[in-house]
Design an enzyme around this catalytic site. Structure first.
Site: not given
Length: 406
Positions: A172, A231-232, A228, A83, A193, A87, A41, A49, A46
């Site tokens: 999947q 995140k920045t 989670k 989500k 998830d 997307r 995506t 993963h 990130h």
């Protein structure tokens, strides 16, 4: 061959799995082929993963064979899991670019030489499918009633779930079936998830092939409060150094809460658990040593030893343990761009994404220039703010940038 199941349990990876005793025995007695999927995506993986990647690496180290599946086909549909909205649809060109970048990143963690691992792209079979044949062969085995009980669909029903996304679980599941037929793949691993999608694949193989298939999820990377991690203020913590610099990456782990140190050391490094326990047991200011080890080890895995050392030296320079500022994240600005507000400078140099973010920082007392707290969002930056040609900007407690004059 080591039984990797015990290693994964001890380090805290496993969240859910099918057939626990069968999996444990199988991993102990056989060389197992398993897969993890990564949908392209974006043009980089990130930190979310990274946990499945570490799980994959532990499995390979124990003698099992991974398949890293890049979702060049499934990304055209989009996974509704987690989500709130559909997307954004990507072009074929963007997908191809993302696939190439992610393949390159995967090769840094997994050894693909001598058939030790397989790199596959589900576009190879999904984009060739005849829809009517697919629905007849695969769709007949999926109960809509059962699918609607899956968490990934339940969360979206009120807001709206497109039929396009409703197909994702089928695709999947079909991936697992195809990998089972091509490579003898018997297990799917992934983030928690993905549990519903993974169960769909194991069930499809049992129905179509009459053979056992297994699934195992890894815990999601969360802090002690259940939120989670990764995140920045600039967004996700990327594995690509062009998106998140090695220094920024290092500093993120250097600044984790004390309560999260043991979990991060266990999940994100290969340090022996005895050392993890020792470091996590440090008290008071000594816990900073554990955080330095964590930051260095994780940065080394992602960016290599040289970049990890540079990031470490840059951090030490800023906190008084060294003098070399060359590795501190640096941006350049032309003299004719000066005589404007500090917020204009920070946006121009891409240190901050927006002036709104800058105003928030100033209001919270979180922005300093050359160790002087900024109290006025309209503070004008001139050449006088540059000492020996550079200016140090501090954001929050420990995020530093250097701006130099061109």
């Amino acid at each position: 061959m080591n039984n990797v199941y015990d290693i994964l349990v001890e380090r805290g990876y496993i969240k859910q799995l099918t057939h626990e005793e069968e999996i444990k025995e199988m991993l102990n007695k056989e060389k197992v082929t398993f897969y993890i999927g990564f949908d392209p995506t974006a043009d980089s993986l990130h930190i979310g993963h990274f946990l499945p990647l570490m799980m994959m690496a532990h499995m390979q180290r124990a003698g099992h064979r991974p398949i890293a599946l890049v979702g060049g086909g499934t990304v055209m549909i989009g996974d509704p899991s987690g989500k709130t909205d559909m997307r954004k649809m990507l072009s074929k060109e963007a997908i191809d670019k993302n696939v190439a970048s992610i393949k390159s990143q995967l090769s840094r963690f997994i050894d693909f030489s001598d058939d030790k691992a397989i790199l596959a792209n589900n576009a190879e079979w999904l984009l060739k499918l005849n829809y009517v044949e697919f629905i007849r062969e695969i769709g007949v085995h999926f109960s809509v009633n059962k699918m609607l009980t899956a968490e990934c669909f339940k969360q979206r029903l009120e807001k709206g779930l497109s039929f396009l996304e409703f197909n994702y679980m089928l695709m999947q599941g079909y991936d697992f079936l195809e990998l089972n037929r091509r490579y003898g793949c018997v297990m799917e691993l992934g983030g928690d998830d993905q549990w519903s999608n993974m169960l769909a694949g194991t069930d499809l193989i049992r129905r179509k092939e009459g053979k056992p298939a297994f699934a195992m999820t890894c815990t999601l990377l969360t802090n002690s409060e259940g939120k989670k991690m990764g995140k920045t203020e600039k967004g996700a913590l990327w594995l690509d150094k062009e998106k998140t610099t090695p220094y920024e990456f290092y500093q993120y782990w250097r600044n984790v809460d004390d309560a999260d140190v043991e979990k991060c050391l266990a999940l994100l490094t290969f340090l022996p658990m005895e050392e993890v326990k020792r470091l996590a047991s440090l008290q008071g200011s000594e816990i900073n040593e554990a955080k330095r080890v964590l930051a260095y080890e994780v940065t080394k895995l992602i960016h290599g030893e040289e970049e990890a050392m540079k990031a470490k030296e840059a951090a030490e320079a800023l906190f008084g343990a060294g003098k070399d500022m060359s590795n501190v994240p640096t941006a350049a600005i032309a003299k004719d761009k000066l005589n404007v507000s500090i917020l204009d400078i920070l946006v121009e140099t891409k240190i901050l994404p927006s002036k709104g973010e800058g105003r928030r920082l100033v209001q919270q007392g979180g922005l300093s220039v050359n160790d002087e707290k900024v109290t006025d969002v309209n503070m004008v930056i001139t050449e006088e703010n540059f000492i020996d040609g550079s200016m140090i900007v501090k954001r929050g407690k420990k995020n530093y940038n250097r701006i130099v004059l061109e």
